[in-house]
Design a protein around this motif. Structure first.
Motif, mmCIF file in Angstrom:
data_model
loop_
_atom_site.group_PDB
_atom_site.id
_atom_site.type_symbol
_atom_site.label_atom_id
_atom_site.label_comp_id
_atom_site.label_asym_id
_atom_site.label_seq_id
_atom_site.Cartn_x
_atom_site.Cartn_y
_atom_site.Cartn_z
ATOM 1 N N THR B 202 0.821 -1.215 0.000
ATOM 2 C CA THR B 202 0.000 0.000 0.000
ATOM 3 C C THR B 202 0.855 1.265 0.000
ATOM 4 O O THR B 202 0.330 2.363 -0.021
ATOM 5 N N SER B 203 2.194 1.099 0.018
ATOM 6 C CA SER B 203 3.028 2.302 0.159
ATOM 7 C C SER B 203 3.038 3.144 -1.102
ATOM 8 O O SER B 203 3.159 4.360 -1.036
ATOM 9 N N VAL B 204 2.935 2.522 -2.268
ATOM 10 C CA VAL B 204 2.917 3.290 -3.509
ATOM 11 C C VAL B 204 1.557 3.074 -4.174
ATOM 12 O O VAL B 204 1.192 1.946 -4.453
ATOM 13 N N ALA B 205 0.813 4.145 -4.346
ATOM 14 C CA ALA B 205 -0.512 4.025 -4.946
ATOM 15 C C ALA B 205 -0.523 4.751 -6.288
ATOM 16 O O ALA B 205 0.209 5.713 -6.471
ATOM 17 N N PRO B 206 -1.357 4.270 -7.236
ATOM 18 C CA PRO B 206 -1.368 4.890 -8.556
ATOM 19 C C PRO B 206 -1.660 6.399 -8.524
ATOM 20 O O PRO B 206 -1.009 7.173 -9.202
ATOM 21 N N TRP B 207 -2.628 6.795 -7.716
ATOM 22 C CA TRP B 207 -3.021 8.208 -7.774
ATOM 23 C C TRP B 207 -1.873 9.126 -7.385
ATOM 24 O O TRP B 207 -1.785 10.253 -7.851
ATOM 25 N N MET B 208 -0.964 8.623 -6.498
ATOM 26 C CA MET B 208 0.136 9.483 -6.047
ATOM 27 C C MET B 208 0.999 9.939 -7.209
ATOM 28 O O MET B 208 1.441 11.079 -7.260
ATOM 29 N N GLN B 209 1.242 9.015 -8.143
ATOM 30 C CA GLN B 209 2.107 9.350 -9.266
ATOM 31 C C GLN B 209 1.466 10.444 -10.116
ATOM 32 O O GLN B 209 2.115 11.391 -10.525
ATOM 33 N N PHE B 210 0.146 10.279 -10.353
ATOM 34 C CA PHE B 210 -0.549 11.282 -11.164
ATOM 35 C C PHE B 210 -0.579 12.622 -10.440
ATOM 36 O O PHE B 210 -0.329 13.667 -11.024
ATOM 37 N N TYR B 211 -0.882 12.560 -9.142
ATOM 38 C CA TYR B 211 -1.003 13.804 -8.395
ATOM 39 C C TYR B 211 0.330 14.538 -8.335
ATOM 40 O O TYR B 211 0.421 15.727 -8.598
ATOM 41 N N LEU B 212 1.371 13.810 -7.981
ATOM 42 C CA LEU B 212 2.678 14.447 -7.805
ATOM 43 C C LEU B 212 3.126 15.152 -9.082
ATOM 44 O O LEU B 212 3.518 16.321 -9.058
ATOM 45 N N GLN B 213 3.039 14.438 -10.190
ATOM 46 C CA GLN B 213 3.528 15.037 -11.433
ATOM 47 C C GLN B 213 2.703 16.269 -11.804
ATOM 48 O O GLN B 213 3.254 17.299 -12.194
ATOM 49 N N ALA B 214 1.390 16.168 -11.630
ATOM 50 C CA ALA B 214 0.542 17.319 -11.957
ATOM 51 C C ALA B 214 0.867 18.498 -11.043
ATOM 52 O O ALA B 214 0.902 19.645 -11.485
ATOM 53 N N ALA B 215 1.120 18.202 -9.761
ATOM 54 C CA ALA B 215 1.387 19.290 -8.815
ATOM 55 C C ALA B 215 2.721 19.970 -9.126
ATOM 56 O O ALA B 215 2.854 21.185 -8.984
ATOM 57 N N ILE B 216 3.694 19.182 -9.572
ATOM 58 C CA ILE B 216 4.984 19.754 -9.955
ATOM 59 C C ILE B 216 4.804 20.688 -11.152
ATOM 60 O O ILE B 216 5.344 21.797 -11.191
ATOM 61 N N VAL B 217 3.994 20.249 -12.122
ATOM 62 C CA VAL B 217 3.739 21.076 -13.301
ATOM 63 C C VAL B 217 3.019 22.353 -12.888
ATOM 64 O O VAL B 217 3.357 23.449 -13.305
#
Lengths: 413, 416
Positions: B202-217
């Motif tokens: 449960t440590s790495v979830a799919p939504w985190m990857q999408f959220y992080l990249q979008a937030a960086i942009v």
């Protein structure tokens, strides 16, 4: 008679038959050659076995949902060609600009019109499709017969942009020329709209637009872009191009933009600028960003304190580029010290001989260059100002702050 | 002179660091949502200090995946769903987005359930707390720009300090905690193995990857500022595991030291802290409430952004309902449905959460593999592709995460 339509999702995978009705292969991609015709499909690419083959638009006898029939058998091997815009590879799923809707959209499908003439059929790009209807087509593409997909999509409203009103994005300048991509549509937009579009794009595409559009449009647009994006655009451009654009900007805005950059970069750009705007910008750069000096611009009209309305008209005629934003004239004495401010509309209440000093506002409000920006906004609010003159410690006029500068400050809070 | 210059340089760097602060920290910390807190509490309550060693590898896995995402964001200026769409087409994107909405919906449910149970400990009925929380979250998103929401979320991050204080109040065996943080313990006990798999899975979830990249942009981080952004991402992951450490330690000290047992949910863990003082108990509850609200806010928002971006619908908090209907309806429905089901008596919430773990486990391998493929494409990343050494680490991490996640799916399906 309604035009017969075909979608790119339908074209891809369509079977191609030769003269005798034998299957040759399936369509893989279709290409425009914009230098020759911006909308006609010029080449069709078919995949058969290891290599791809190409046929030209004038070899097609008929096109329908059932397949493409050719007039002759001259198929040549496909070679990558820099002059071709391949729709599946270069357009599908890419971002383009919708010049009419003034926004960035992502292409989901392309609509063609099938034109019949005596001897054959042509495909012309009609619209670029975005939205749910085209997404449905993409999802079912290849999995469900083409005629069913048409039925499934029917109840969903169309969401398309006319091909002539779109602007393709291409970061590579060489390829931009070969594909005949112009930015004429963008240059006609309001700079504030173009700025909103630019903010949505990726850094590559931002750079591409600022490299290609007219300097004046680029300057007006850059002034409207968010400060941090401004900085990254200026950094990405060639120094001389950046300098050319900054020269066209109002000096205060150019100074603000340069202030966002690292010192080495901004010095490099300044060095490339022409001497007159350079000195003004350099002076403005000396002031701290959050002071009156940092907010002001140096574009104002000042006359000597004994000047008349006739002199004012004379001065205004010499400064046409200021007309849109000007709302006061300023009077200064021999030492350049500010003595009075004259609202522009008051010029109509006198004759040409009337001394301007008689028309001046009763209470002269001015602010010191070192005053904090809170003080400036307070003055604008208290006295309902449209513009506020800025003076140095001896009272010599340095510049003017206008209401739009204050609105920007307030919005940033 | 040189010192002054160094100092100026340092100040400049700190300035950039503060400017890029947000995406990495928030993403990593939301990982400790209601579900995460339950997992860590369970670990501490049942096995004490033994599972602590997994935190170091978990941190590493998180850092590796998060770093790649944030790098893609900084270099391309595009979100992950954008890139997947551009490179792999609509159908792939659509299927992924559908799965993402499904797993995030159950995640939102779990977090509203967290709001309900944590406030019930303060004797607030869930029929009052949940609708109010849903409304508050909805208003926060609709009435504010993303920049403002991010500030609220950063503040919320700081409230996680609750767990650190609670950990100290319980006064656990620090020596044991220190020893087992670095000493790996494997036992062939199915429960223990299941727990380890759960922690990593449960440590790495799919939504985190999408959220992080979008937030960086969204932050406008460029390649030039990327060095600072990477530090921020790494700091975020470390902070996350420090908090997890204190949750485990608190439960180990309070429950396991007394009598090892299974706990039913995170509030059960809070009750276990009660003998160690009212404060420890209250802090644990407050922490759970904060974490649940935090996740209930960010998940619907991030889902709506990701889906709209990937499928090319209008999105953004600066638009209104009319201009971006799908964006607004999507997150409104996620909040309404997520909050609504916690009020339905007899709703099989636990089953739903387990089911969501299955979808999660199916989706995650695709997300991670697409990510690594994308980050290695010179067309997308130019010179910023992974080095060979980094790729080895990245692929190993991805294989470990996928393996653990699939094992978790196996366990879950057996239990369903």
């Amino acid at each position: 008679m309604p035009e017969k339509l075909l979608y790119l999702t339908e074209l891809v995978g369509l079977v191609v038959y030769d003269l005798k009705g034998r299957r040759i292969g399936r369509i893989r991609d279709a290409a425009l050659v914009p230098l020759i015709d911006p909308a006609r499909i010029d080449r069709f690419l078919i995949g058969g076995g290891w290599s791809w083959l190409v046929f030209r638009h004038d070899q097609v006898r008929s096109i329908s949902l059932k397949g493409i029939h050719l007039k002759d058998e001259k198929l040549i091997p496909y070679h990558a060609d820099e002059y071709m815009l391949r729709l599946v590879r270069d357009l599908m799923d890419k971002q383009i600009i919708d010049a009419q809707g003034r926004k960035v959209v992502r292409v989901t499908d392309v609509t063609f019109a099938i034109h019949e003439n005596g001897s054959g059929s042509q495909l012309r790009v009609l619209e670029v499709d975005v939205g749910l209807r085209s997404i449905v087509r993409r999802i079912f593409q290849g999995a469900v017969p083409r005629s069913w997909i048409r039925k499934i999509q029917n109840p969903i409203p169309v969401n398309s942009i006319r091909w002539e009103l779109t602007n393709i994005l291409e970061p590579d300048p060489q390829r931009r020329l070969r594909l005949n991509i112009s930015h004429a549509l963008l240059e006609k937009m309001h700079p504030a709209d173009l700025a909103d579009i630019v903010e949505e794009l990726s850094p590559d595409n931002r750079e591409a637009i600022f490299e290609a559009i007219d300097e004046e449009v680029a300057a007006d647009t850059l002034s409207e872009v968010e400060p941090d994006i401004q900085a990254s655009i200026l950094e990405s451009l060639e120094t001389d191009r950046a300098a050319d654009i900054l020269e066209e900007m109002a000096p205060d805005e150019a100074a603000d933009a340069l202030g966002e950059l690292e010192e080495d970069t901004s010095a490099g750009i300044l060095a490339e600028m022409e001497s007159e705007p350079k000195t003004e910008v350099r002076e403005l750069l000396e002031f701290k960003e959050d002071t009156a000096g940092g907010l002001m611009n140096t574009e104002y009209v000042a006359l000597h304190s004994k000047a008349t309305i006739a002199d004012a008209f004379e001065a205004l005629r010499g400064n046409e580029e200021l007309h849109d934003s000007l709302n006061s004239l300023f009077l200064v004495d021999e030492d350049g010290k500010l003595t009075a401010a004259v609202p522009l509309a008051r010029l109509f209440s006198g004759t040409v001989q009337t001394p301007l000093a008689e028309l001046a506002v009763e209470l002269l409000i001015q602010v010191d260059v070192t005053a904090k920006q809170d003080k400036v906004t307070e003055l604008f609010d208290k006295y309902n100002l449209l513009s506020l003159p800025v003076v140095d410690e001896e009272g010599v006029m340095e510049g003017v702050i206008t209401a739009d500068d204050v609105i920007t400050v307030l919005r940033e809070k | 002179m040189r010192v002054a210059r160094f100092f100026r340089r340092f100040k400049h760097r700190i300035g950039i660091f503060v400017a890029v602060l947000g995406p990495g920290l928030i993403t990593a910390i939301v990982d400790n949502d209601a579900g995460g807190i339950y997992t860590y509490s369970q670990a501490g309550a049942k096995y004490g200090y033994l599972p602590l060693w997994t935190l170091a590898p978990i941190t590493l896995l998180l850092i590796v995946t998060q770093e790649m995402c944030s790098r893609m964001g900084a270099v391309t200026g595009k979100g992950l769903s954008d890139l997947i769409r551009e490179e792999y087409g609509v159908r792939t994107t659509f299927v992924m987005m559908a799965a993402l909405v499904a797993t995030n919906l159950t995640n939102v449910m779990a977090n509203f359930a967290g709001v309900a149970t944590s406030l019930e400990l303060f004797h607030v009925s869930r029929y009052i707390s949940v609708p109010l929380a849903a409304l508050a979250v909805w208003l926060l998103i609709v009435k504010n720009s993303y920049a403002r929401v991010e500030k609220v979320l950063l503040f919320s991050c700081s409230l996680y300090v609750c767990y650190i204080i609670a950990g100290f109040l319980v006064n656990p065996d620090w020596k044991e905690a220190a020893v087992y943080s670095v000493r790996p313990v494997l036992m062939l006990d199915p429960g223990y193995l299941g727990l380890l798999i759960g922690m990593v899975g449960t440590s790495v979830a799919p939504w985190m990857q999408f959220y992080l990249q979008a937030a960086i942009v969204e932050k406008g981080v460029t390649v030039k500022e990327y060095a600072e952004s990477r530090v921020e991402v790494i700091v975020g992951c470390i902070v996350m595991s420090v908090i997890a450490f204190f949750i485990i330690v608190a439960c180990a000290g309070a429950i396991w030291d007394v009598k090892p047992r299974d706990i039913t949910d995170a509030t059960d863990a809070a009750l276990g802290l009660k003998p160690f003082g009212e404060y420890a108990y209250l802090l644990f509850c407050a922490g759970l409430l904060n974490a649940s609200l935090f996740a209930a806010c960010i998940l619907p928002l991030s889902t709506a952004y990701t889906v709209c971006e990937g499928l090319g619908f209008e999105s953004g908090q600066s638009l209104d309902f009319k201009q971006a209907p799908i964006f607004y309806w999507l997150f409104t429905l996620l909040i309404a449905a997520g909050a609504g089901v916690t009020l339905l008596p007899g709703f099989p919430l636990v089953k739903m959460i387990l089911f969501s773990q299955v979808i999660n486990g199916v989706l995650l391998p695709f997300v991670l593999i697409y990510m690594i493929l994308l980050v290695n494409k010179p067309r997308v990343m130019k010179t910023h592709i992974n080095s060979r050494w980094y790729n080895f680490v990245a692929w190993t991490s991805v294989v470990v995460i996928i393996g653990m996640t699939l094992a978790l799916v196996g366990i879950t399906i057996r239990d369903l």
